[in-house]
Write an enzyme that holds these catalytic residues in place. Structure first.
Site, PDB file in Angstrom:
ATOM      1  N   GLU A 166       0.836  -1.212   0.000  1.00  0.00           N
ATOM      2  CA  GLU A 166       0.000   0.000   0.000  1.00  0.00           C
ATOM      3  C   GLU A 166       0.862   1.249   0.000  1.00  0.00           C
ATOM      4  OE1 GLU A 166      -0.108  -2.590   1.989  1.00  0.00           O
ATOM      5  OE2 GLU A 166      -2.065  -2.925   2.862  1.00  0.00           O
ATOM      6  N   ARG A 207      24.754 -16.505  -5.750  1.00  0.00           N
ATOM      7  CA  ARG A 207      25.785 -15.573  -6.220  1.00  0.00           C
ATOM      8  C   ARG A 207      25.291 -14.596  -7.283  1.00  0.00           C
ATOM      9  NH1 ARG A 207      26.179 -20.429  -8.024  1.00  0.00           N
ATOM     10  NH2 ARG A 207      26.355 -20.862 -10.255  1.00  0.00           N
ATOM     11  N   LEU A 267      24.675 -24.278  -5.395  1.00  0.00           N
ATOM     12  CA  LEU A 267      23.436 -24.016  -4.648  1.00  0.00           C
ATOM     13  C   LEU A 267      23.549 -22.788  -3.753  1.00  0.00           C
ATOM     14  CD1 LEU A 267      22.466 -27.699  -3.713  1.00  0.00           C
ATOM     15  CD2 LEU A 267      21.714 -26.376  -5.686  1.00  0.00           C
TER      16      LEU A 267
HETATM   17  C1  AOF Z   1       0.030  -4.934   4.657  1.00  0.00           C
HETATM   18  N1  AOF Z   1       0.676  -4.767   3.480  1.00  0.00           N
HETATM   19  O1  AOF Z   1       2.265  -5.301   1.993  1.00  0.00           O
HETATM   20  C2  AOF Z   1       2.098  -6.612   3.944  1.00  0.00           C
HETATM   21  C3  AOF Z   1       1.380  -6.820   5.163  1.00  0.00           C
HETATM   22  O2  AOF Z   1       6.805  -6.248  10.285  1.00  0.00           O
HETATM   23  P1  AOF Z   1       5.952  -5.566   9.261  1.00  0.00           P
HETATM   24  O3  AOF Z   1       5.631  -4.141   9.631  1.00  0.00           O
HETATM   25  O4  AOF Z   1       6.475  -5.666   7.867  1.00  0.00           O
HETATM   26  O5  AOF Z   1       4.501  -6.303   9.290  1.00  0.00           O
HETATM   27  C4  AOF Z   1       4.378  -7.617   8.840  1.00  0.00           C
HETATM   28  C5  AOF Z   1       2.938  -8.073   8.942  1.00  0.00           C
HETATM   29  O6  AOF Z   1       2.088  -7.187   8.216  1.00  0.00           O
HETATM   30  C6  AOF Z   1       2.729  -9.452   8.325  1.00  0.00           C
HETATM   31  O7  AOF Z   1       2.854 -10.470   9.262  1.00  0.00           O
HETATM   32  C7  AOF Z   1       1.298  -9.381   7.786  1.00  0.00           C
HETATM   33  O8  AOF Z   1       0.325  -9.607   8.777  1.00  0.00           O
HETATM   34  C8  AOF Z   1       1.224  -7.924   7.368  1.00  0.00           C
HETATM   35  N2  AOF Z   1       1.722  -7.823   5.995  1.00  0.00           N
HETATM   36  N3  AOF Z   1       0.354  -5.983   5.457  1.00  0.00           N
HETATM   37  O9  AOF Z   1      -0.811  -4.108   5.015  1.00  0.00           O
HETATM   38  C9  AOF Z   1       1.697  -5.544   3.082  1.00  0.00           C
HETATM   39  N4  AOF Z   1       3.146  -7.403   3.602  1.00  0.00           N
HETATM   40 ZN    ZN Z   2       0.862  -2.724   6.082  1.00  0.00          ZN
END
Ligand code: AOF
Ligand code: ZN
Length: 333
Positions: free
Chosen positions: A53, A227, A224
């Protein structure tokens, strides 16, 4: 703009980073302008980095305002603060489509829901509710500021996208990866394109274990590591009854990597994101562990002899990408 068209763009953007966001989910977001035009399409790229977002709002702001101050920023705190102090009501005619409910909490990055609330967008389309109890509840926050929210847009697709994230928190998520030519051959020489191989290296960098068959190690002598993208090399489990290998090959000499040679696959249970590489025997032995398959299909015929043709499987295609190779994400039916 039909919200499912915008959601399709958000889903496709998220698939570009599928598994690469480990341990975070793959998430995509799209900003839609006043006349239904697409302003921005973005994805979460890496755990710790800006959420989808935030990138989508950053790019929409840049287009609508003409202000280029944050155009290249990857600093989520900076983008959040800048948008809050400079938005000037510019988002009131903007709608968003997001594959996952915006997070309500501050983790490594600040809350998306609080940002969306403060910017005051028009409407929010969401595919999946955030299953993470700490991060969920974002829709309520946004609704509290008078933003209309609609859940369930392309929900089945949103759920498939989220499947690895739903699993790797409590048990390993395992995928079997191979490259093949159009004739099905999987051996001899390099098969997939440089871009595909870089993608594999990016995946290796995120995985914590690679499992490979003993014969593949003896014949291909693979390193594996990661690089091609300057990444980390995961631990390796060589699945073999026979511990005889040429120990001078680089695979055995990478710092901070453990290499296990074992006749059981039980060790997989100790890891969270696991890639398996190998041929038909490996695919059959690991069958009960495999969640997804990932195939790189190169537009080539000839040059190889082995195929996976002794295995009987029927797959559902989860996502396909056509570039200089075809990249197929699949799941057993
Ligand atoms: C969103 N948008 O693009 C993602 C979300 O440690 P943080 O701040 O990166 O938060 C990670 C958590 O946020 C993750 O476990 C999931 O619940 C949410 N991910 N949320 O609004 C995103 N990647
Ligand atoms: Zn978020």
């Amino acid at each position: 703009m039909n919200p499912s068209h915008a959601m399709t763009l958000a889903l496709n953007a998220a698939w570009e980073y599928q598994l690469l966001t480990f341990p975070n989910p793959a998430v995509g977001a799209v900003c839609i302008g006043e006349h239904g035009e697409i302003l921005s399409v973005a994805a979460h790229k890496k755990a710790g980095g800006p959420h989808a977002e935030v990138y989508a709002l950053r790019d929409a702001y840049t287009i609508l305002s003409g202000d280029k101050a944050i155009i290249d920023s990857d600093d989520s705190h900076y983008i959040h603060d800048y948008l809050r102090s400079h938005h000037n009501g510019i988002f009131k005619t903007v709608s968003m489509a997001v594959t996952l409910e915006p997070c309500s909490h501050s983790g490594k990055t600040p809350s998306c829901a609080l940002l969306i609330r403060d910017l005051g967008i028009q409407k929010l389309y969401i595919s999946m509710k955030d299953p993470n109890p700490i991060a969920s509840g974002g829709a309520e926050i946004v609704k509290g500021a008078g933003v209309a929210c609609e859940f369930g847009i392309l929900e089945d697709e949103g759920e498939k996208l989220l499947e690895p994230f739903l699993k790797w928190h409590y048990t390993p998520f395992v995928f079997f990866k191979w490259a093949q030519r159009l004739d099905g051959s999987i051996d001899k020489g390099s098969i997939s394109s440089v871009t595909s191989r870089e993608h594999v290296h990016a995946l290796r960098d995120r995985c914590d274990l690679i499992v490979i068959g003993g014969n593949t190690v003896r014949i291909d002598r693979p390193t594996l590591d990661a690089r091609l993208i300057g990444g980390n090399a995961p631990d390796v489990l060589i699945y073999s009854r026979n511990a005889e290998f040429d120990r001078s090959i680089p695979l055995f000499h990478i710092p901070d990597r453990q290499v296990f040679i074992e006749s059981s696959l039980d060790r997989i249970e100790q890891y969270a994101l696991v890639m398996i590489e190998g041929g038909s025997a490996m695919m059959e032995s690991a069958s009960s562990y495999i969640d997804w398959c990932l195939s790189y299909i190169a537009p080539k015929i000839g040059g190889g002899t082995q195929t996976l043709g002794t295995v009987q499987e029927d797959f559902e295609v989860l996502h396909a990408k056509i570039t200089d190779n075809i990249i197929l994400w699949m799941k057993k039916r």
